[in-house]
Design an enzyme around this catalytic site. Sequence first.
Site, mmCIF file in Angstrom:
data_model
loop_
_atom_site.group_PDB
_atom_site.id
_atom_site.type_symbol
_atom_site.label_atom_id
_atom_site.label_comp_id
_atom_site.label_asym_id
_atom_site.label_seq_id
_atom_site.Cartn_x
_atom_site.Cartn_y
_atom_site.Cartn_z
ATOM 1 C CG HIS A 75 86.382 36.139 17.501
ATOM 2 N ND1 HIS A 75 85.091 35.664 17.366
ATOM 3 C CD2 HIS A 75 87.116 35.465 16.591
ATOM 4 C CE1 HIS A 75 85.047 34.750 16.422
ATOM 5 N NE2 HIS A 75 86.259 34.605 15.939
ATOM 6 C CG HIS A 103 82.144 31.711 9.856
ATOM 7 N ND1 HIS A 103 82.346 33.065 10.002
ATOM 8 C CD2 HIS A 103 83.132 31.117 10.567
ATOM 9 C CE1 HIS A 103 83.407 33.276 10.767
ATOM 10 N NE2 HIS A 103 83.902 32.110 11.129
#
Length: 721
Positions: free
Chosen positions: A463, A620
């Site tokens: 990720h 984010h």
Amino acid sequence: MIEQTIPFAGFSDDDDDFDAMTPDTDDRFPDDRYLDRELSWLAFNQRVLELAEDPTTPLLERANFLAIFASNLDEFFMVRVAGLKRRILTGLAVPTNVGRAPLDVLADISDEAHRLQLRHAAAWKKLVQPSLAEAGIEVVDWEDLTADEQAKLTEYFQGQVFPVLMPLAVDPAHPFPYISGLSLNLAIRVRNARTGRQDFARLKVPQMMPRLVEVPTEGTALRFISLEELIANHLGDLFPGMEVIDHHLFRLTRNEDMVIEEDESESLIQALEAELMRRRFGPPIRLEITDDMDDLTLDLLLKELGITDQEVYRLPGALDLRSLFSLSRIERPDLHYPPHLPRTALAFQPIEQNGRADIFAAIRRGDVLVHHPYESFATSVQAYLEQAARDPHVLAIKQTLYRTSGDSPIVQALIDAAEAGKQVLALVEVKARFDEAANIVWARKLEKAGVHVVYGLVGLKTHSKLCLVIREEEGTLRHYSHVGTGNYNPKTSRLYEDFGLFTTDDQVGKDLTRLFNELSGYAIEKKFKRLLVAPLHLRKGLIRLIEKERRNALAGKPARIRIKVNSMVDEQIIDALYRASMAGVPVEVWVRGICSLRPGVPGLSENITVRSILGRYLEHSRLFLFENDGDPQIYIGSADMMHRNLDRRVEALVRVTAPEHLTELATLFDLAMSDATSSWHLDAEGAWTRHSVDSDGQPLIDVQDATMAAVARRRRSRAVR
């Protein structure tokens, strides 16, 4: 999913001073110190809904937030609710993060989801739809149309819709058809005019056609009718010789969470393709119906689909308000947020007017911190990779890719670099949820171009957002590194708030080199200097930093912890923050979505403040700020405080060192946590309260608007110098 088989290293710098590693959890704390993560997620989606209900939000943006709410809730059911049900059915009903049985949590989710879906439907029907009509954008029913408009739409139906419709009868010769997940369907009862026999038919609303059909009209207003409404008023054409007695809309949600069983001898791509096929046939978990559906039709659906009453959501009006995404694209500037054009970061602006910036020269002059979408992705990250692809001095490019698109200039730059003879490594995470099929396609495209494509480590998702460029300069090799908080995706970079750090720091370059070697080979390296890396050591490193703040507070030294994440769930991190709070450390948590931490509990967390900010951009970025006795340490990166991020993913945080960047990040946090700023405040009971106006009813500061203005002012003032 099987456990990782390749040893993986992470943070180890100065581990020796962390001489009191904390237990997994702390038995001294109350058992009810965590908030339920599933209910916290629903509370997040309620905050999205509140933006849609807010009359000060531009009208077409309100429609967009209604569509986002619907899309979010679909994913919640397909993944989180599906996961709970799977654990119950397989007998693996381990307690949730708050120690409750999954069956009890499922009941609470059902109650809250029912309440929110009714509120969502009311927000559209009573608030947004009437306001749009007043603004000249109408979504109408068939009976609202003039005879001329009906005639024109009938012509459209006959020419464009009717040929693709597929009514499926249900009778002894025709079993009940398979109902695909998230499809919108008409349940139809018809009577044979000759025999008087009643039959049932199912008609799927075509998903490839626009859900909202523009009504041909001579007026100035834009008028739309839903595709299902148009079809419903032409059912006689589909069943000639039959009497259409009744029809009702319904929509099914299925389990679409993926479980990939990996081993080192099988192809991950093949396993994913098989699992994607299985996903299409996942068990039903939610049935949405219109509130006028009769008991006879509902009983048939319940029986054939194996749905319980608890899983039925009876709603007024339209189903699947994701269709409102199309309305939000209408070009009515007066009904949208004011346009914002991302600016080129000052460091990457060309020296000569109309010239091309030298990205590498800019990074050599000093670290560059870029804040998207306020600063341009295209003229920073994209330009960095495109220059690397064509630069004859660049020897190698190594990059992680989690979510992007097949037509992405990022993918094209890697292809161009490989075709130019450079060594190119792309670590592609094909297990990125709901992007699996697309990722497989462009991963193979990269392979065909000669890119070395690696699909990550067994049992882990990669990720992290990392890119390393190796460039030969005067006989030596220099590392150009980028570590970001967001995906290498030009499309989402215009909507997601993220940071990215560019640096030629040799230590960061060596850290990334070692990390990429772990990801693509079998190297074992534990001496990362400016990175914190999961799965083995990121949690440990953060707890060490939190513990240091606790000790500083006890010693009377300056101490403070500030964390910005999408989700705060991990119990060990939360307990460490509780311990810091009990020692007097001010702790500020800025969270977009889930938060299982209870702030403001006397004797436990009275020094912890939690805020949430939602707006035109998706917050984010992940930031971690530690006072460190007056010598601040700040990290940015990809990791949320969740088990999956800290235990089952490759994540990386990088330490930011330039004084101006430390000031910029701290100033942003000051703004976000100020009582003069619009945000939601979390209390000890798990309730979020919106604070958007002051005592005089005047709007509070919008973080995102203020950041846009600050970036613009900074550029103007620096340009003058």
